[in-house]
Design a protein around this motif. Structure first.
Motif, short mmCIF file in Angstrom:
data_model
loop_
_atom_site.label_atom_id
_atom_site.label_comp_id
_atom_site.label_asym_id
_atom_site.label_seq_id
_atom_site.Cartn_x
_atom_site.Cartn_y
_atom_site.Cartn_z
N ASN A 95 -6.27 -9.40 -9.68
CA ASN A 95 -5.45 -9.55 -8.48
C ASN A 95 -6.06 -8.91 -7.24
N ASP A 96 -7.18 -8.19 -7.40
CA ASP A 96 -7.73 -7.38 -6.30
C ASP A 96 -7.98 -8.14 -5.01
N ASP A 97 -8.41 -9.38 -5.10
CA ASP A 97 -8.77 -10.14 -3.89
C ASP A 97 -7.56 -10.80 -3.23
N LYS A 98 -6.40 -10.66 -3.84
CA LYS A 98 -5.23 -11.42 -3.36
C LYS A 98 -4.55 -10.79 -2.16
N ASN A 99 -3.77 -11.63 -1.49
CA ASN A 99 -2.84 -11.13 -0.47
C ASN A 99 -1.76 -10.32 -1.18
N VAL A 100 -0.98 -9.57 -0.39
CA VAL A 100 0.02 -8.67 -0.96
C VAL A 100 1.40 -8.99 -0.41
N VAL A 101 2.38 -8.97 -1.28
CA VAL A 101 3.77 -8.95 -0.85
C VAL A 101 4.26 -7.52 -1.04
N MET A 102 4.69 -6.89 0.05
CA MET A 102 5.21 -5.52 -0.02
C MET A 102 6.71 -5.54 0.24
N GLY B 109 19.14 21.94 12.63
CA GLY B 109 17.71 22.13 12.43
C GLY B 109 17.29 22.28 10.99
N ARG B 110 18.11 21.78 10.06
CA ARG B 110 17.77 21.90 8.64
C ARG B 110 16.86 20.75 8.20
N ILE B 111 15.93 21.09 7.30
CA ILE B 111 15.02 20.06 6.77
C ILE B 111 15.75 19.27 5.68
N HIS B 112 15.68 17.95 5.79
CA HIS B 112 16.29 17.07 4.79
C HIS B 112 15.19 16.40 3.96
N THR B 113 15.50 16.06 2.73
CA THR B 113 14.57 15.30 1.88
C THR B 113 15.17 13.93 1.61
N SER B 114 14.39 12.89 1.90
CA SER B 114 14.84 11.51 1.67
C SER B 114 13.72 10.75 0.98
N THR B 115 14.05 9.60 0.41
CA THR B 115 13.02 8.80 -0.26
C THR B 115 13.15 7.32 0.11
N ALA B 116 12.02 6.64 0.00
CA ALA B 116 11.97 5.19 0.13
C ALA B 116 11.05 4.69 -0.97
N THR B 117 11.36 3.53 -1.53
CA THR B 117 10.51 2.97 -2.57
C THR B 117 9.66 1.84 -2.01
N VAL B 118 8.43 1.76 -2.49
CA VAL B 118 7.50 0.72 -2.06
C VAL B 118 7.08 -0.07 -3.29
N ALA B 119 7.25 -1.39 -3.23
CA ALA B 119 6.75 -2.27 -4.29
C ALA B 119 5.59 -3.06 -3.72
N VAL B 120 4.49 -3.12 -4.45
CA VAL B 120 3.30 -3.85 -4.01
C VAL B 120 3.03 -4.94 -5.03
N LEU B 121 3.19 -6.19 -4.63
CA LEU B 121 3.06 -7.32 -5.54
C LEU B 121 1.91 -8.22 -5.11
N PRO B 122 1.06 -8.68 -6.03
CA PRO B 122 0.04 -9.65 -5.65
C PRO B 122 0.70 -10.99 -5.35
N GLU B 123 0.32 -11.62 -4.24
CA GLU B 123 0.90 -12.91 -3.89
C GLU B 123 0.53 -13.93 -4.96
#
Length: 358
Positions: A105-112, A193-207
């Motif tokens: 899949n290395d040469d492929k475009n990506v769907v993120m 002024g408190r530090i917050h922790t948040s998350t986001a998920t990333v999916a990387v799919l070969p087109e």
């Protein structure tokens, strides 16, 4: 290793002959298949031939040294040997890396796909920051971005966004981004002024190309609906948005631009990519049980990276890499991280190659 290299060189020569065969030239599919295979082998063959040439020159020089008739000739030959000898282990190391099986899949475009996860509005804002980071990176690579599906947050950023990155080798560089990304910072809405922790998920799919996965028409439920707009003249007055459901898996894809035809095309492409990814994930889960990669299992719930704003720090937890350049990284300067992860993967595969588990 050298037996493998001989086989690769023989196959390369065979492909040269096939590509000049009139029957192959007239068959578009075979011509494309053989041309791609030849291009994939070319670098390995070039390095192997250079290695053989240097090895031959070194052997000749060593033989000449044993037959040298005077001190001046001996000095010249020794100088040549000193120049040639260090190149042998360098070529051998490069050849080992080239023999590592390439990800198809290395040469492929990506769907993120980026989704705000834990942290409410701040998670959505962070998802938007990640989209901007990848957009800047793609721009630097000369790649194109095509947004497919968005769900904007009321306070900025995205609850989720799906987009295609079109460019040669996009998947080879971005596949390591797959997983949960954590941010530590003081949100703009935080008065204390408190530090917050948040998350986001990333999916990387070969087109996915049509030839790779077949989806039967009877397995699809296609619906049209009126997408929500921003009000006034932008309100969509026709049912142009498209939602496609793959009934056997329950996977859904939508697209809500102005053209219903384009929406069907985009939604179907996104759906095929998601169905194909589900199949790949099942294979990855089986593989992960046998051997855990140095850069993680590919599980999207796995926390892969932390972005700490107060310390201007980014840490990739898979390889223990910490970089004090968060400001630059959020501007798309992520090559240093990608290069380190690529080396970690290559090292892991070399170890597997050497112990016979790859």
């Amino acid at each position: 290793m050298f037996d493998q290299l001989e086989i690769v060189e023989e196959r390369y020569e065979q492909l040269n002959e096939l590509l000049s065969d009139p029957d192959v030239v007239s068959d578009t599919d075979k011509l494309r298949e053989y041309s791609k295979e030849q291009a994939d082998l070319q670098k390995t063959v070039e390095v192997y031939r250079n290695y053989k040439s240097i090895k031959e020159q070194l052997d000749d020089a060593l033989e000449m040294l044993s037959e040298a008739s005077d001190a001046e000739e001996e000095a010249m030959i020794k100088e040549e040997i000193a120049e040639l000898k260090p190149q042998i282990p360098q070529f051998e190391e490069e050849m080992k890396l080239l023999l590592i099986p390439k990800d198809p899949n290395d040469d492929k475009n990506v769907v993120m796909e980026i989704r705000g996860a834990a942290g409410g509005d701040e998670a959505a804002i962070f998802a938007g920051d990640l989209f901007r980071m990848y957009s800047r990176f793609a721009e630097e690579q000369g790649w194109k971005i095509d947004i497919m599906e968005t769900n904007e947050s009321d306070h900025g950023g995205y609850k989720e966004i799906s987009f295609t990155i079109i460019g040669n080798g996009a998947f080879s560089k971005l596949k390591f981004e797959n997983g949960a990304h954590r941010v530590q910072r003081i949100p703009a809405t935080e008065s204390g002024g408190r530090i917050h922790t948040s998350t986001a998920t990333v999916a990387v799919l070969p087109e996915v190309e049509d030839v790779e996965i077949e989806i039967r028409q009877e397995d699809l439920r296609i619906e049209t609906y009126r997408s929500s707009g921003s009000g006034g003249q932008h309100v969509n007055t026709t049912d142009s948005a498209v939602r496609i459901t793959h009934i056997p898996t329950g996977i859904v894809a939508t697209s809500s631009e102005k053209s219903q035809i384009k929406n069907r095309e985009k939604a179907l492409k996104l759906l095929k990519t998601r169905v194909y990814d589900k199949m790949l994930q099942e294979e990855t889960d089986k593989y992960a049980e046998q051997r855990k990669s140095a850069v993680g299992t590919g599980d999207r719930s796995e926390r892969i990276r932390t972005y700490n704003y107060p310390q201007n720090r980014v840490t990739d937890h898979r390889i223990g890499l910490t970089i004090q350049k968060l400001d630059q990284i959020m501007e798309g300067k992520i090559n240093e991280i990608i290069d380190a992860l690529t080396i970690a993967e290559q090292t892991s595969k070399l170890e597997a190659l050497n112990d016979g588990t790859l």
